[in-house]
Design a protein around this motif. Structure first.
Motif, PDB file in Angstrom:
ATOM      1  N   PHE A  69     -16.948   0.430  37.134  1.00 19.05           N
ATOM      2  CA  PHE A  69     -16.167   1.658  37.281  1.00 19.05           C
ATOM      3  C   PHE A  69     -15.520   2.067  35.960  1.00 19.05           C
ATOM      4  CE2 PHE A  69     -15.408   1.304  42.131  1.00 19.05           C
ATOM      5  CZ  PHE A  69     -16.514   2.102  42.356  1.00 19.05           C
TER       6      PHE A  69
ATOM      7  N   SER B  99     -16.079   5.612  34.096  1.00 22.05           N
ATOM      8  CA  SER B  99     -14.970   6.527  33.799  1.00 22.05           C
ATOM      9  C   SER B  99     -14.920   6.912  32.333  1.00 22.05           C
ATOM     10  CB  SER B  99     -13.642   5.890  34.218  1.00 22.05           C
ATOM     11  OG  SER B  99     -13.352   4.759  33.414  1.00 22.05           O
TER      12      SER B  99
ATOM     13  N   THR C 193     -12.128   6.629  40.443  1.00 24.03           N
ATOM     14  CA  THR C 193     -12.671   5.591  41.328  1.00 24.03           C
ATOM     15  C   THR C 193     -11.661   4.556  41.809  1.00 24.03           C
ATOM     16  OG1 THR C 193     -13.298   4.305  39.371  1.00 24.03           O
ATOM     17  CG2 THR C 193     -14.965   5.792  40.302  1.00 24.03           C
TER      18      THR C 193
ATOM     19  N   TYR D  54     -12.486   1.755  44.675  1.00 20.09           N
ATOM     20  CA  TYR D  54     -12.446   0.318  44.407  1.00 20.09           C
ATOM     21  C   TYR D  54     -11.560  -0.409  45.422  1.00 20.09           C
ATOM     22  CZ  TYR D  54     -11.443  -4.161  42.297  1.00 20.09           C
ATOM     23  OH  TYR D  54     -11.288  -5.509  42.103  1.00 20.09           O
TER      24      TYR D  54
END
Length: 459
Positions: A174, A178, A186, A190
């Protein structure tokens, strides 16, 4: 409850797994460096090639992250399309434990002499997946459940440690995403995936969730739920009645009338619990249900279950009404109920693109396919357009509740496409929500959870 019996083989197995994680961490770290170079130095990045590299690294783990990757691959824009396509190829089967290892593992769960508690126990795994493997067995005739054939789902060792290591890898993925794409924030994704994956380790919880589903679907003749066997189950071993059936892709070759009946049963299996109890099966993976000769379905694997607040379910129905009636104020209220914070007019407009796609089969009172085209990943073109506009807007943080709700809608849509089902989805939906009552749902939910000793989740 007997504790797991430590053994050198387990230590060796964990050591080998740890070495694989080191290799994966290096791969993810290398990709992160490449992305940083692209972002800060203007270096060119071949996302497709790096996605292939990532899949190979993760696929070698054969662990829970594989399950996470499959879930993420079906959530629009949780990952870039290059990554989603590669991760979608990960297989759900892991190499099974051998018989000697199974015997030690079963001794750790049921104690010495465990084999005497079964009339038969298959040495070969009937199915092996990311968290554990299933063995087919038979109870003694004098057992309270009377000589039935059962499935024994035995968790692999050290899985709590493996899950935490996998979640660390997921956080890195993630972070990688990003750095070059801000369209989807996210952090909530997550948190939701992590919470559900940790719950899946607790087979005592899964047995309770299985019993909840048996209650909720008791009046659905087209859906069958296994029954847990408490005296042969622990937190790491779940024994349940065996349900015979064929994979859905085999049933997809049946005549149209039968395929439509299967689709009807699938719809009821997922959405009766949601609209009547605020509970949803969060993993409509092809391996989590089988089809019987009469076109009824066996619903399997109750580790990934999401309990929603009654107000959230009301918000789902409100959003349908807002799309149907083009009611902007109601749409704002619905998205706020879902958990979107202070949605702007532009964000509402973009989110409505996706909502209109999801709800479109429910808006017309006619028999139709789930979508006009039979080709391509379900909703891919709409998702790409939504993603592009979200990126221009500066991004959005989907609420945690969105993750498995969207997963169910997309996963089931894909199933209905496989079946080439043509049904009056409008009628199916309105049969469930025609007299929706938030207070009544709250009471049904509380009663159902209390009946099996399952607490309302706090997250």
């Amino acid at each position: 409850m007997p504790a797991d019996i430590p053994h050198d083989d387990e230590a060796s197995r964990f050591s080998r797994r740890a070495r694989r994680y080191v290799g994966t961490s290096r791969t993810v770290g290398s990709l992160a460096a490449t992305v940083a170079g692209q972002h800060y130095l203007g270096l060119k990045m071949d996302r497709e090639r790096h996605a292939q590299t990532l899949r190979k690294a993760l696929g070698g783990l054969k662990g829970p992250l594989m399950k996470v990757a499959q879930i993420l691959a079906s959530i629009p824009d949780a990952l870039p399309k290059e990554y989603a396509e590669e991760l979608r190829q990960l297989q759900a089967n892991a190499p099974p434990m051998d018989w000697l290892f199974v015997r030690r593992r079963m001794t750790g769960q049921l104690g010495h002499g465990w084999q005497d508690r079964f009339a038969e126990f298959g040495q070969e795994a009937a199915h092996a997946a990311s968290l554990g493997q299933v063995h087919k067995a038979k109870l003694h005739d004098n057992h309270p459940m009377g000589g039935q054939t059962v499935a024994c789902k035995l968790q692999y060792p050290d899985m709590a440690s493996v899950v935490e290591a996998d979640l660390s890898q997921l956080r890195l993925i993630f972070s990688l995403y990003s750095r070059f794409d801000k369209a989807i924030q996210t952090d909530n994704i997550y948190k939701e995936v992590a919470a559900r994956l940790r719950e899946e380790l607790d087979y005592e919880r899964e047995a309770k969730q299985m019993r909840v589903y048996a209650q909720m679907l008791a009046n659905e003749p087209g859906v069958h739920v296994p029954e847990p066997v408490p005296d042969l189950s622990t937190s790491r071993l779940l024994t349940m009645t065996w349900l015979d059936g064929v994979p859905l892709l085999e049933a997809a070759e049946r005549p149209a009338e039968e395929r439509n009946q299967i689709a009807y049963n699938m719809f009821r299996a997922w959405y009766v619990p949601f609209y009547e109890y605020g509970i949803i099966h969060g993993d409509p993976h092809l391996g989590n249900y089988t089809v019987r000769p009469d076109n009824s379905i066996n619903l399997l694997d109750f580790g990934c279950i999401r309990v929603f607040s009654p107000s959230f379910v009301s918000g789902v129905i409100d959003l349908y009404k807002a799309i149907r009636d083009q009611d902007e104020a109601l749409a704002v209220h619905a998205y706020e109920t879902w958990g979107f914070e202070n949605p702007s007019k532009d964000l509402i407009r973009i989110l409505n693109m996706w909502a209109e796609f999801i709800y479109s089969p429910l808006l017309q009172d006619k028999v139709q396919k789930i979508q006009a085209s039979d080709t391509g990943h379900y909703g891919a073109q709409v998702a790409e357009k939504v993603h592009a506009e979200l990126r221009q807007l500066g991004g959005v943080r989907p609420p945690r509740e969105f993750v498995l709700m969207d997963r169910a809608a997309i996963g089931l849509g894909s199933v209905f496409m496989h079946l080439k089902a043509e049904i009056n989805w409008y009628r199916l939906f309105h049969d469930l929500v025609g007299e929706f009552d938030t207070a009544a749902l709250a009471q049904r939910q509380a009663d159902a959870l209390a009946a099996v000793g399952l607490e309302q989740p706090s997250d």
